[in-house]
Design a protein around this motif. Structure first.
Motif, PDB file in Angstrom:
ATOM      1  N   MET A   1      20.654  -2.618   0.262  1.00 51.36           N
ATOM      2  CA  MET A   1      21.035  -1.503   1.129  1.00 51.36           C
ATOM      3  C   MET A   1      20.243  -1.585   2.426  1.00 51.36           C
ATOM      4  O   MET A   1      19.123  -1.093   2.497  1.00 51.36           O
ATOM      5  CB  MET A   1      20.738  -0.179   0.446  1.00 51.36           C
ATOM      6  CG  MET A   1      21.118   1.025   1.269  1.00 51.36           C
ATOM      7  SD  MET A   1      20.423   2.526   0.588  1.00 51.36           S
ATOM      8  CE  MET A   1      21.010   2.418  -1.082  1.00 51.36           C
ATOM      9  N   PRO A   2      20.758  -2.255   3.425  1.00 50.25           N
ATOM     10  CA  PRO A   2      19.984  -2.409   4.652  1.00 50.25           C
ATOM     11  C   PRO A   2      19.872  -1.115   5.452  1.00 50.25           C
ATOM     12  O   PRO A   2      20.762  -0.271   5.442  1.00 50.25           O
ATOM     13  CB  PRO A   2      20.781  -3.464   5.437  1.00 50.25           C
ATOM     14  CG  PRO A   2      22.176  -3.333   4.923  1.00 50.25           C
ATOM     15  CD  PRO A   2      22.052  -2.952   3.477  1.00 50.25           C
ATOM     16  N   VAL A   3      18.744  -0.997   6.113  1.00 48.84           N
ATOM     17  CA  VAL A   3      18.531   0.076   7.086  1.00 48.84           C
ATOM     18  C   VAL A   3      18.615  -0.560   8.462  1.00 48.84           C
ATOM     19  O   VAL A   3      17.904  -1.530   8.753  1.00 48.84           O
ATOM     20  CB  VAL A   3      17.157   0.740   6.891  1.00 48.84           C
ATOM     21  CG1 VAL A   3      16.883   1.743   8.019  1.00 48.84           C
ATOM     22  CG2 VAL A   3      17.083   1.445   5.547  1.00 48.84           C
ATOM     23  N   VAL A   4      19.506  -0.045   9.301  1.00 47.29           N
ATOM     24  CA  VAL A   4      19.686  -0.586  10.648  1.00 47.29           C
ATOM     25  C   VAL A   4      19.204   0.456  11.654  1.00 47.29           C
ATOM     26  O   VAL A   4      19.826   1.498  11.832  1.00 47.29           O
ATOM     27  CB  VAL A   4      21.163  -0.953  10.917  1.00 47.29           C
ATOM     28  CG1 VAL A   4      21.299  -1.536  12.327  1.00 47.29           C
ATOM     29  CG2 VAL A   4      21.675  -1.945   9.878  1.00 47.29           C
ATOM     30  N   PHE A   5      18.068   0.166  12.275  1.00 46.53           N
ATOM     31  CA  PHE A   5      17.584   1.011  13.367  1.00 46.53           C
ATOM     32  C   PHE A   5      18.318   0.591  14.637  1.00 46.53           C
ATOM     33  O   PHE A   5      18.407  -0.598  14.944  1.00 46.53           O
ATOM     34  CB  PHE A   5      16.083   0.810  13.589  1.00 46.53           C
ATOM     35  CG  PHE A   5      15.232   1.097  12.383  1.00 46.53           C
ATOM     36  CD1 PHE A   5      15.200   2.359  11.827  1.00 46.53           C
ATOM     37  CD2 PHE A   5      14.444   0.101  11.820  1.00 46.53           C
ATOM     38  CE1 PHE A   5      14.406   2.630  10.710  1.00 46.53           C
ATOM     39  CE2 PHE A   5      13.648   0.351  10.722  1.00 46.53           C
ATOM     40  CZ  PHE A   5      13.625   1.614  10.161  1.00 46.53           C
ATOM     41  N   PRO A  29      29.773   1.779   2.346  1.00 43.46           N
ATOM     42  CA  PRO A  29      29.520   3.182   2.674  1.00 43.46           C
ATOM     43  C   PRO A  29      28.370   3.303   3.669  1.00 43.46           C
ATOM     44  O   PRO A  29      27.365   2.604   3.565  1.00 43.46           O
ATOM     45  CB  PRO A  29      29.141   3.792   1.319  1.00 43.46           C
ATOM     46  CG  PRO A  29      29.714   2.850   0.298  1.00 43.46           C
ATOM     47  CD  PRO A  29      29.643   1.487   0.911  1.00 43.46           C
ATOM     48  N   VAL A  30      28.534   4.191   4.623  1.00 41.62           N
ATOM     49  CA  VAL A  30      27.553   4.349   5.691  1.00 41.62           C
ATOM     50  C   VAL A  30      26.884   5.712   5.586  1.00 41.62           C
ATOM     51  O   VAL A  30      27.550   6.732   5.397  1.00 41.62           O
ATOM     52  CB  VAL A  30      28.218   4.192   7.073  1.00 41.62           C
ATOM     53  CG1 VAL A  30      27.252   4.576   8.190  1.00 41.62           C
ATOM     54  CG2 VAL A  30      28.703   2.765   7.275  1.00 41.62           C
ATOM     55  N   LEU A  90      22.220   3.900   8.933  1.00 39.57           N
ATOM     56  CA  LEU A  90      22.137   3.740  10.379  1.00 39.57           C
ATOM     57  C   LEU A  90      21.193   4.796  10.952  1.00 39.57           C
ATOM     58  O   LEU A  90      21.313   5.978  10.617  1.00 39.57           O
ATOM     59  CB  LEU A  90      23.518   3.890  11.021  1.00 39.57           C
ATOM     60  CG  LEU A  90      24.614   2.926  10.526  1.00 39.57           C
ATOM     61  CD1 LEU A  90      25.941   3.238  11.213  1.00 39.57           C
ATOM     62  CD2 LEU A  90      24.207   1.477  10.776  1.00 39.57           C
ATOM     63  N   VAL A  91      20.278   4.355  11.791  1.00 38.67           N
ATOM     64  CA  VAL A  91      19.243   5.248  12.319  1.00 38.67           C
ATOM     65  C   VAL A  91      19.265   5.204  13.841  1.00 38.67           C
ATOM     66  O   VAL A  91      18.952   4.182  14.445  1.00 38.67           O
ATOM     67  CB  VAL A  91      17.847   4.854  11.805  1.00 38.67           C
ATOM     68  CG1 VAL A  91      16.811   5.879  12.256  1.00 38.67           C
ATOM     69  CG2 VAL A  91      17.844   4.715  10.285  1.00 38.67           C
ATOM     70  N   ASP A  92      19.656   6.317  14.437  1.00 37.26           N
ATOM     71  CA  ASP A  92      19.680   6.425  15.902  1.00 37.26           C
ATOM     72  C   ASP A  92      18.258   6.655  16.400  1.00 37.26           C
ATOM     73  O   ASP A  92      17.584   7.575  15.963  1.00 37.26           O
ATOM     74  CB  ASP A  92      20.579   7.604  16.306  1.00 37.26           C
ATOM     75  CG  ASP A  92      20.926   7.605  17.784  1.00 37.26           C
ATOM     76  OD1 ASP A  92      20.272   6.871  18.547  1.00 37.26           O
ATOM     77  OD2 ASP A  92      21.842   8.342  18.169  1.00 37.26           O
ATOM     78  N   ARG A  93      17.811   5.803  17.312  1.00 37.38           N
ATOM     79  CA  ARG A  93      16.458   5.922  17.871  1.00 37.38           C
ATOM     80  C   ARG A  93      15.426   5.530  16.831  1.00 37.38           C
ATOM     81  O   ARG A  93      14.724   6.358  16.248  1.00 37.38           O
ATOM     82  CB  ARG A  93      16.215   7.349  18.352  1.00 37.38           C
ATOM     83  CG  ARG A  93      15.546   7.453  19.687  1.00 37.38           C
ATOM     84  CD  ARG A  93      15.489   8.893  20.161  1.00 37.38           C
ATOM     85  NE  ARG A  93      14.562   9.067  21.250  1.00 37.38           N
ATOM     86  CZ  ARG A  93      14.811   8.785  22.516  1.00 37.38           C
ATOM     87  NH1 ARG A  93      15.999   8.319  22.848  1.00 37.38           N
ATOM     88  NH2 ARG A  93      13.899   8.955  23.441  1.00 37.38           N
ATOM     89  N   GLY A  94      15.312   4.229  16.599  1.00 37.74           N
ATOM     90  CA  GLY A  94      14.397   3.719  15.592  1.00 37.74           C
ATOM     91  C   GLY A  94      12.942   3.782  16.019  1.00 37.74           C
ATOM     92  O   GLY A  94      12.608   4.238  17.122  1.00 37.74           O
ATOM     93  N   PRO A  95      12.046   3.319  15.140  1.00 38.43           N
ATOM     94  CA  PRO A  95      10.604   3.413  15.404  1.00 38.43           C
ATOM     95  C   PRO A  95      10.159   2.734  16.696  1.00 38.43           C
ATOM     96  O   PRO A  95       9.275   3.242  17.385  1.00 38.43           O
ATOM     97  CB  PRO A  95       9.984   2.727  14.179  1.00 38.43           C
ATOM     98  CG  PRO A  95      11.001   2.894  13.098  1.00 38.43           C
ATOM     99  CD  PRO A  95      12.326   2.799  13.788  1.00 38.43           C
ATOM    100  N   ARG A  96      10.745   1.598  17.025  1.00 40.13           N
ATOM    101  CA  ARG A  96      10.357   0.903  18.264  1.00 40.13           C
ATOM    102  C   ARG A  96      10.665   1.786  19.478  1.00 40.13           C
ATOM    103  O   ARG A  96       9.868   1.876  20.409  1.00 40.13           O
ATOM    104  CB  ARG A  96      11.101  -0.424  18.361  1.00 40.13           C
ATOM    105  CG  ARG A  96      10.738  -1.250  19.595  1.00 40.13           C
ATOM    106  CD  ARG A  96      11.614  -2.497  19.680  1.00 40.13           C
ATOM    107  NE  ARG A  96      11.365  -3.248  20.885  1.00 40.13           N
ATOM    108  CZ  ARG A  96      10.489  -4.239  20.984  1.00 40.13           C
ATOM    109  NH1 ARG A  96       9.785  -4.597  19.929  1.00 40.13           N
ATOM    110  NH2 ARG A  96      10.315  -4.884  22.130  1.00 40.13           N
ATOM    111  N   THR A  97      11.820   2.436  19.467  1.00 38.19           N
ATOM    112  CA  THR A  97      12.200   3.333  20.555  1.00 38.19           C
ATOM    113  C   THR A  97      11.262   4.528  20.628  1.00 38.19           C
ATOM    114  O   THR A  97      10.826   4.930  21.717  1.00 38.19           O
ATOM    115  CB  THR A  97      13.644   3.827  20.365  1.00 38.19           C
ATOM    116  OG1 THR A  97      14.510   2.694  20.293  1.00 38.19           O
ATOM    117  CG2 THR A  97      14.079   4.729  21.499  1.00 38.19           C
TER     118      THR A  97
END
Length: 212
Positions: A1-5, A29-30, A90-97
């Motif tokens: 189950m990948p997490v995409v930032f 599924p998202v 899906l993660v809007d505005r990931g840790p790097r941001t």
């Protein structure tokens, strides 16, 4: 189950990319993680974020953003334990941001405190990212741009004419571009000025490869 930032500066197209991804991953599924402001105690609605930023000392903003990102990662890991294994998060505005934004606020925000050291907070955030990466594959889709001139038109007129905000944006871009890669997170570098369909196709290809 990948997490995409999905990472990038304001106007890079993060939210648009997430919405397109959510519609074009029919076989997986998202789950779209809650927006960052949900984890900011001082903000009760997305519309309140701007006024909070302009009325709060920069040091408090930076600390709150990083803490919110850590809390969101905690919730994402909880979701991983309950969701189906083929889910994509899906993660809007990931840790790097978030880290780059925090540094930009410290450099340009209200009551900016040059003596405040953000490194301990960023270190805690990186530890939370590593915890998540130990639980599942993590990727960052980085919407990159070399100059704000290329995406400035995407901002509202009031944003484009707000000198203080533009000062923040320049600092945001600088910190985002100079931030080293984060351990445990696979990078997918995308052109923020490219067609969203092209960028979606690149991410889908990486997701397919990672599933094998």
């Amino acid at each position: 189950m990948p997490v995409v930032f999905v990472d990038g500066v304001d106007g890079a197209g993060k939210t648009t990319l997430i919405h397109h991804l959510a519609r074009t991953l029919p076989t997986q599924p998202v789950h779209i993680a809650d927006p960052l402001w949900h984890y900011l105690p001082a903000v009760t609605d997305a519309a309140d974020f701007a006024s909070w930023v302009t009325s709060t000392p920069a040091e408090e903003i930076a600390a709150a953003l990083i803490d919110a990102c850590i809390h969101r990662l905690d919730h994402i890991r909880q979701h991983l334990g309950a969701a189906e294994p083929d889910n994509v998060v899906l993660v809007d505005r990931g840790p790097r941001t978030v880290a780059a934004s925090a540094r930009a606020h410290l450099a340009t925000g209200r009551s900016a405190n040059a003596a405040y050291d953000p490194h301990p907070a960023v270190k805690r955030l990186k530890a939370a990212v590593m915890q998540t990466a130990e639980a599942t594959a993590c990727m960052t889709a980085e919407l990159r741009v070399t100059s704000y001139d290329a995406i400035l038109y995407r901002l509202s007129h009031s944003e484009r004419t707000d000198v203080r905000y533009l000062h923040y944006l320049r600092a945001f871009l600088h910190h985002f571009e100079t931030e080293p890669p984060w351990l445990g997170v696979q990078r997918i570098e995308l052109d923020a000025t490219a067609n969203v369909t092209v960028n979606v196709g690149t991410i889908r290809k990486v997701l397919r490869l990672s599933a094998h």
